[in-house]
Design an enzyme around this catalytic site. Structure first.
Site, PDB file in Angstrom:
ATOM      1  CD  GLU A 116       0.395 -14.482 -25.504  1.00  0.00           C
ATOM      2  OE1 GLU A 116       0.336 -14.554 -24.250  1.00  0.00           O
ATOM      3  OE2 GLU A 116       1.472 -14.455 -26.129  1.00  0.00           O
ATOM      4  CB  CYS A 156       4.014 -19.936 -24.610  1.00  0.00           C
ATOM      5  SG  CYS A 156       2.430 -20.194 -23.792  1.00  0.00           S
TER       6      CYS A 156
HETATM    7 ZN    ZN Z   1       1.348 -18.292 -23.338  1.00  0.00          ZN
END
Ligand code: ZN
Length: 130
Positions: free
Chosen positions: A54, A83
């Site tokens: 990401e 996350c």
């Molecule tokens: Zn992450």
């Protein structure tokens, strides 16, 4: 456009560098300029130097001169969400932040769609919002 974004994330997952965890991730953000920026996780034997897919995708977008994303897709084996570190980074560059869509796709193509506000309601800010 969301199918294109999901496909870009899945393609990025194919080139993930994850020899230590074996957990391959691809992500793609749609820039406000209309371009798709894909990234994959890149691991390192010094684990703390690894980066998530990401953030790879967001950093590609910013490096290309675009500071606003309008959506994000993530491809993993199990359809996991980003996350916390990646949610914080996404919150910095997400347009219309409460409605920013995050599409989580598993390896058989199931899609779970959430908003950034669903997943990360209290992002860090240097100043209190007015
Ligand atoms: Zn992450």
């Amino acid at each position: 456009m969301s199918s294109h974004l999901r496909e870009a994330a899945a393609a990025a997952r194919e080139v993930a560098y994850a020899p230590y965890s074996g957990y391959m991730v691809g992500a793609a953000v749609l820039g406000s300029n209309g371009l798709v920026y894909a990234g994959c996780n890149v691991e390192n034997p010094s684990y703390g130097l690894s980066i998530c897919a990401e953030r790879s995708s967001v950093f590609r977008m910013v490096s290309d001169g675009c500071n606003e994303a309008t959506a994000c897709a993530i491809a993993t084996a199990n359809g996991a969400p980003p996350c916390g570190a990646c949610l914080q980074v996404l919150s910095e560059f997400a347009s219309d932040s409460p409605q920013f869509k995050i599409l989580m796709v598993d390896e058989v193509g199931r899609v779970d769609e959430k908003t950034l506000a669903n997943l990360f309601p209290g992002g860090f800010r240097l100043r209190a919002s007015s």
